[in-house]
Design an enzyme around this catalytic site. Structure first.
Site, PDB file in Angstrom:
ATOM      1  N   LYS A 113       0.841  -1.209   0.000  1.00 26.65           N
ATOM      2  CA  LYS A 113       0.000   0.000   0.000  1.00 26.65           C
ATOM      3  C   LYS A 113       0.876   1.260   0.000  1.00 26.65           C
ATOM      4  O   LYS A 113       0.569   2.252  -0.663  1.00 26.65           O
ATOM      5  CB  LYS A 113      -0.929   0.020   1.221  1.00 26.65           C
ATOM      6  N   LYS A 195      -3.901 -11.187  -8.268  1.00 26.01           N
ATOM      7  CA  LYS A 195      -5.139 -11.837  -7.823  1.00 26.01           C
ATOM      8  C   LYS A 195      -6.345 -10.975  -8.165  1.00 26.01           C
ATOM      9  O   LYS A 195      -6.204  -9.770  -8.427  1.00 26.01           O
ATOM     10  CB  LYS A 195      -5.075 -12.059  -6.312  1.00 26.01           C
ATOM     11  N   LYS A 198     -10.908  -6.046  -5.393  1.00 28.82           N
ATOM     12  CA  LYS A 198     -12.058  -5.140  -5.466  1.00 28.82           C
ATOM     13  C   LYS A 198     -11.745  -3.876  -6.249  1.00 28.82           C
ATOM     14  O   LYS A 198     -12.617  -3.297  -6.865  1.00 28.82           O
ATOM     15  CB  LYS A 198     -12.489  -4.735  -4.054  1.00 28.82           C
TER      16      LYS A 198
HETATM   17  P1  TYM Z   1     -11.096  -8.083   2.021  1.00 27.10           P
HETATM   18  O1  TYM Z   1     -12.393  -7.380   1.980  1.00 27.10           O
HETATM   19  O2  TYM Z   1      -9.980  -7.538   1.245  1.00 27.10           O
HETATM   20  O3  TYM Z   1     -11.267  -9.592   1.600  1.00 27.10           O
HETATM   21  C1  TYM Z   1     -12.274 -10.381   2.184  1.00 27.10           C
HETATM   22  C2  TYM Z   1     -11.878 -11.843   2.124  1.00 27.10           C
HETATM   23  O4  TYM Z   1     -11.700 -12.244   0.764  1.00 27.10           O
HETATM   24  C3  TYM Z   1     -10.427 -12.864   0.620  1.00 27.10           C
HETATM   25  N1  TYM Z   1      -9.896 -12.568  -0.724  1.00 27.10           N
HETATM   26  C4  TYM Z   1      -9.410 -13.500  -1.552  1.00 27.10           C
HETATM   27  N2  TYM Z   1      -9.267 -14.833  -1.420  1.00 27.10           N
HETATM   28  C5  TYM Z   1      -8.751 -15.524  -2.454  1.00 27.10           C
HETATM   29  N3  TYM Z   1      -8.386 -14.934  -3.640  1.00 27.10           N
HETATM   30  C6  TYM Z   1      -8.508 -13.599  -3.830  1.00 27.10           C
HETATM   31  N4  TYM Z   1      -8.176 -13.055  -5.000  1.00 27.10           N
HETATM   32  C7  TYM Z   1      -9.037 -12.817  -2.747  1.00 27.10           C
HETATM   33  N5  TYM Z   1      -9.292 -11.495  -2.578  1.00 27.10           N
HETATM   34  C8  TYM Z   1      -9.820 -11.368  -1.339  1.00 27.10           C
HETATM   35  C9  TYM Z   1      -9.555 -12.258   1.704  1.00 27.10           C
HETATM   36  O5  TYM Z   1      -8.488 -13.116   2.017  1.00 27.10           O
HETATM   37  C10 TYM Z   1     -10.554 -12.112   2.830  1.00 27.10           C
HETATM   38  O6  TYM Z   1     -10.673 -13.321   3.557  1.00 27.10           O
HETATM   39  N6  TYM Z   1      -8.400  -7.653   6.150  1.00 27.10           N
HETATM   40  C11 TYM Z   1      -9.561  -8.368   5.659  1.00 27.10           C
HETATM   41  C12 TYM Z   1     -10.838  -7.927   6.351  1.00 27.10           C
HETATM   42  C13 TYM Z   1     -10.801  -8.134   7.823  1.00 27.10           C
HETATM   43  C14 TYM Z   1     -10.730  -9.394   8.505  1.00 27.10           C
HETATM   44  C15 TYM Z   1     -10.694  -9.079   9.889  1.00 27.10           C
HETATM   45  C16 TYM Z   1     -10.699 -10.717   8.063  1.00 27.10           C
HETATM   46  C17 TYM Z   1     -10.797  -7.165   8.771  1.00 27.10           C
HETATM   47  N7  TYM Z   1     -10.752  -7.719  10.005  1.00 27.10           N
HETATM   48  C18 TYM Z   1     -10.654 -10.078  10.857  1.00 27.10           C
HETATM   49  C19 TYM Z   1     -10.632 -11.730   9.063  1.00 27.10           C
HETATM   50  C20 TYM Z   1     -10.614 -11.399  10.428  1.00 27.10           C
HETATM   51  C21 TYM Z   1      -9.616  -8.094   4.144  1.00 27.10           C
HETATM   52  O7  TYM Z   1      -8.676  -7.685   3.589  1.00 27.10           O
HETATM   53  O8  TYM Z   1     -10.780  -8.239   3.557  1.00 27.10           O
END
Ligand code: TYM
Length: 333
Positions: A113, A195, A198
């Site tokens: 980032k 990957k 969003k």
């Molecule tokens: P976020 O919103 O970026 O992603 C949500 C979930 O989707 C998974 N993910 C993927 N898995 C496989 N391939 C991909 N291309 C891919 N893109 C996204 C992420 O691994 C995630 O599980 N930091 C977290 C949000 C969060 C969280 C937490 C998760 C905040 N607090 C506590 C678990 C526990 C995140 O980046 O979400």
């Protein structure tokens, strides 16, 4: 019902995509029948990029609707919005006292980032893993269903839990990234680089809100080539990615047929892409339609959020009281 507590969240930063579904949501839906589960919309985490307030609100509703459209049952799980739980930022503050600048700066997501948005390297980005740890530890979470990209954050959550316990006495279990005993998932983008995401690579990412036409267009544009020149050749990454996607949404014998075509140098990527797009549409369309129906039912979504908030706060306040007491923050008794 198993006893291990499950916690996971998704940021309210934009439309959910196949990576979110196959990396996380699919397991949420499965785990809701087997474990006590807390799932939430991580709206605080999305503030690192300063979203427009109206867009933030819209996204929170949308992510909630998408969670339900994918099969989460708000009667079975505790489904809530992170900012509805004031105990989380309080635990975040405590954990920040145990998180060192050096280790936060070394986190891969922070480095990435800091590189991609050099004019907005804020403290929230640096302490993103401590907020995530607070999200999990506030419910004494043990299993955390996430995609591969979150593995390092989970390792940090374990370190913070361990440090807290070491200093103040056993308080938190050490949470594990969870995928039913197998490798965490990474869903690749359609252009063969990185990957699905969003916000980056929108044309190479399939969103759960994409129309049938858009899905077909994106898959048709996916990177491919002339096909192998020799039987049983090794597949280039971008072709492996197409097969990986096919394995997620197509029947096993369909995948087998195209693999055989590949190994026999008969593969026609045009046909493979049309088959993949058909199967993908069959997978995405019902989720898209259900989300559409739910997303504007504000009364229902608000009721779900309020019920979730109540259940999540009951769990969070009991953990926080214990953490405060163990730290010595209990001056009136
Ligand atoms: P976020 O919103 O970026 O992603 C949500 C979930 O989707 C998974 N993910 C993927 N898995 C496989 N391939 C991909 N291309 C891919 N893109 C996204 C992420 O691994 C995630 O599980 N930091 C977290 C949000 C969060 C969280 C937490 C998760 C905040 N607090 C506590 C678990 C526990 C995140 O980046 O979400």
């Amino acid at each position: 019902m198993n006893k291990e507590i499950v916690v996971s969240g998704i940021r309210s930063t934009g439309d959910l995509h196949l990576g979110n579904y196959f990396g996380a949501m699919k397991n949420y839906v499965k785990m809701q029948h087997e474990y006590p589960c807390f799932f939430f919309v991580a709206d605080y985490h999305s503030l690192t990029t300063h979203p427009d307030p109206a867009a933030l609100k819209n996204n929170v509703y949308k992510v909630l609707a998408e969670n339900i459209a994918c099969g989460l049952d708000p009667e079975k799980v505790t489904l809530y919005v992170q900012s509805d739980i004031p105990e989380i930022p309080e635990l975040y503050l405590m954990l920040n006292m145990m998180a060192y600048k050096g280790e936060l700066e070394k986190t891969a997501s922070f480095k990435e980032k800091a590189r991609s948005q050099p004019d907005n390297v804020n403290a929230g980005l640096l302490t993103y893993p401590t907020l995530m740890s607070a999200d999990i530890l506030i419910h004494k979470g043990q299993y955390v269903p996430v995609g591969k990209d979150q593995e390092q954050h989970l390792e940090m959550a374990r370190n913070f839990a361990q440090r807290f316990n070491h200093r103040y006495g056993e308080t938190f279990p050490e949470p594990l990234a969870f995928n039913f005993g197998t490798q965490l998932v990474k869903i690749p983008s359609l252009d063969g680089s990185g990957k699905m995401s969003k916000s980056v690579n929108e044309n190479a990412t399939i969103y759960l809100s994409d129309s049938d036409d858009i899905i077909l267009r994106k898959i048709k544009k996916a990177k491919s080539d002339q096909g192998p020149a020799e039987p049983n050749s090794e597949m280039p990454d971008y072709i492996q990615n197409l097969f990986l996607l096919m394995e997620l949404v197509s029947a096993a014998d369909t995948v087998e047929k195209f693999k055989q075509d590949y190994n026999e140098c008969n593969i026609r990527y045009g046909d493979l892409k049309i088959q993949l797009a058909d199967d993908m549409v069959r997978f995405v369309a019902p989720i898209r339609e259900k989300t559409h129906a739910l997303k504007n039912d504000t009364a229902l979504l608000q009721k779900i959020m309020k019920d979730g908030k109540e259940k999540a706060r009951a769990s969070a306040s009991s953990t926080l009281a214990e953490a405060r007491k163990n730290m010595g923050i209990h001056y009136y008794c």
